[in-house]
Design an enzyme around this catalytic site. Structure first.
Site, PDB file in Angstrom:
ATOM      1  N   HIS A 102       0.919  -1.254  -0.071  1.00 60.43           N
ATOM      2  CA  HIS A 102      -0.083  -0.081  -0.044  1.00 60.43           C
ATOM      3  C   HIS A 102       1.031   1.202   0.046  1.00 60.43           C
ATOM      4  CE1 HIS A 102       0.710  -1.376   4.057  1.00 60.43           C
ATOM      5  NE2 HIS A 102       0.748  -0.106   4.415  1.00 60.43           N
ATOM      6  N   HIS A 104       0.844   5.244   0.817  1.00 59.08           N
ATOM      7  CA  HIS A 104       0.367   6.167   1.825  1.00 59.08           C
ATOM      8  C   HIS A 104       0.265   7.764   1.091  1.00 59.08           C
ATOM      9  CE1 HIS A 104       0.745   4.312   5.848  1.00 59.08           C
ATOM     10  NE2 HIS A 104       1.587   3.416   5.267  1.00 59.08           N
TER      11      HIS A 104
HETATM   12  P1  5GP Z   1       2.129   0.322   6.999  1.00 62.79           P
HETATM   13  O1  5GP Z   1       2.699   0.604   8.410  1.00 62.79           O
HETATM   14  O2  5GP Z   1       1.767  -1.137   6.911  1.00 62.79           O
HETATM   15  O3  5GP Z   1       2.883   1.051   5.996  1.00 62.79           O
HETATM   16  O4  5GP Z   1       0.478   1.019   7.270  1.00 62.79           O
HETATM   17  C1  5GP Z   1      -0.497   0.360   7.283  1.00 62.79           C
HETATM   18  C2  5GP Z   1      -1.516   1.394   7.690  1.00 62.79           C
HETATM   19  O5  5GP Z   1      -2.906   0.502   7.585  1.00 62.79           O
HETATM   20  C3  5GP Z   1      -1.674   2.036   9.211  1.00 62.79           C
HETATM   21  O6  5GP Z   1      -1.458   3.390   8.861  1.00 62.79           O
HETATM   22  C4  5GP Z   1      -2.922   1.506   9.628  1.00 62.79           C
HETATM   23  O7  5GP Z   1      -3.403   2.597  10.570  1.00 62.79           O
HETATM   24  C5  5GP Z   1      -3.664   1.120   8.456  1.00 62.79           C
HETATM   25  N1  5GP Z   1      -4.745   0.221   8.539  1.00 62.79           N
HETATM   26  C6  5GP Z   1      -4.603  -0.949   9.544  1.00 62.79           C
HETATM   27  N2  5GP Z   1      -5.845  -1.609   9.442  1.00 62.79           N
HETATM   28  C7  5GP Z   1      -6.807  -0.983   8.622  1.00 62.79           C
HETATM   29  C8  5GP Z   1      -8.357  -1.012   8.695  1.00 62.79           C
HETATM   30  O8  5GP Z   1      -8.707  -2.030   8.704  1.00 62.79           O
HETATM   31  N3  5GP Z   1      -8.843   0.179   7.835  1.00 62.79           N
HETATM   32  C9  5GP Z   1      -8.112   1.157   7.520  1.00 62.79           C
HETATM   33  N4  5GP Z   1      -8.683   1.994   6.943  1.00 62.79           N
HETATM   34  N5  5GP Z   1      -6.648   1.247   7.785  1.00 62.79           N
HETATM   35  C10 5GP Z   1      -6.050   0.393   8.354  1.00 62.79           C
END
Ligand code: 5GP
Ligand code: ZN
Length: 142
Positions: A102, A104
């Site tokens: 993903h 951001h």
């Molecule tokens: P990472 O740290 O892997 O780059 O970011 C994962 C992101 O996914 C985090 O910012 C977290 O808040 C978001 N996230 C995790 N679970 C969910 C969810 O069920 N729904 C949404 N909308 N965001 C999520």
């Protein structure tokens, strides 16, 4: 387009858990991060379960990067943000917590509390810097 049953983002794609959708097409979905660093913090995901950008088919990666600035500028208009950061955490050490690739999109405001900075290092020498660049260049341009 394989989706994985226990992946939270695959569940969002399938509509099994709700999301605040901001964009969708045949290849990607974008929705608000549930724990935003700023309002409007958005995640763009491929509609294919790939854990890493390194294994993601270019067709998805290209669409993600194409849509990211559009989401950023739209959030600037919607929220009055003055800019945005694009970032992608790849691997545990980089802060990845959800194992569905993903990107951001983080709207930025002058007075926000977001910290994305690090103490800059110095290369030990120009030779060290040149050597690192040359090694990468040789692999990337063969
Ligand atoms: P990472 O740290 O892997 O780059 O970011 C994962 C992101 O996914 C985090 O910012 C977290 O808040 C978001 N996230 C995790 N679970 C969910 C969810 O069920 N729904 C949404 N909308 N965001 C999520
Ligand atoms: Zn997934």
């Amino acid at each position: 387009m394989p989706l994985i049953n226990d992946c939270v983002f695959c569940k969002i794609i399938k509509g099994e858990i709700p999301s605040s959708k901001v964009y969708e097409d045949d290849l990607v979905l974008a929705f608000l991060d549930i724990a935003p660093f700023n309002y409007g913090h958005t995640l763009i995901i491929p509609k294919d379960h790939q854990t890493s950008i390194t294994t993601l088919d270019e067709i998805y990666a290209n669409r993600m990067i194409a849509i990211a600035p559009k989401i950023g500028t739209t959030m600037m208009r919607v929220l009055g943000a003055e800019g945005f950061n694009l970032f992608l955490n790849n691997g545990t050490v980089a802060g990845q917590t959800v194992w569905h690739c993903h990107m951001h999109v983080l709207p930025r405001f002058t007075e926000d509390k977001v910290i994305i900075s690090s103490e800059p290092l110095k290369y030990e020498s120009k030779d060290q810097m040149a050597e690192i660049a040359q090694k990468a260049f040789d692999k990337l341009n063969k």
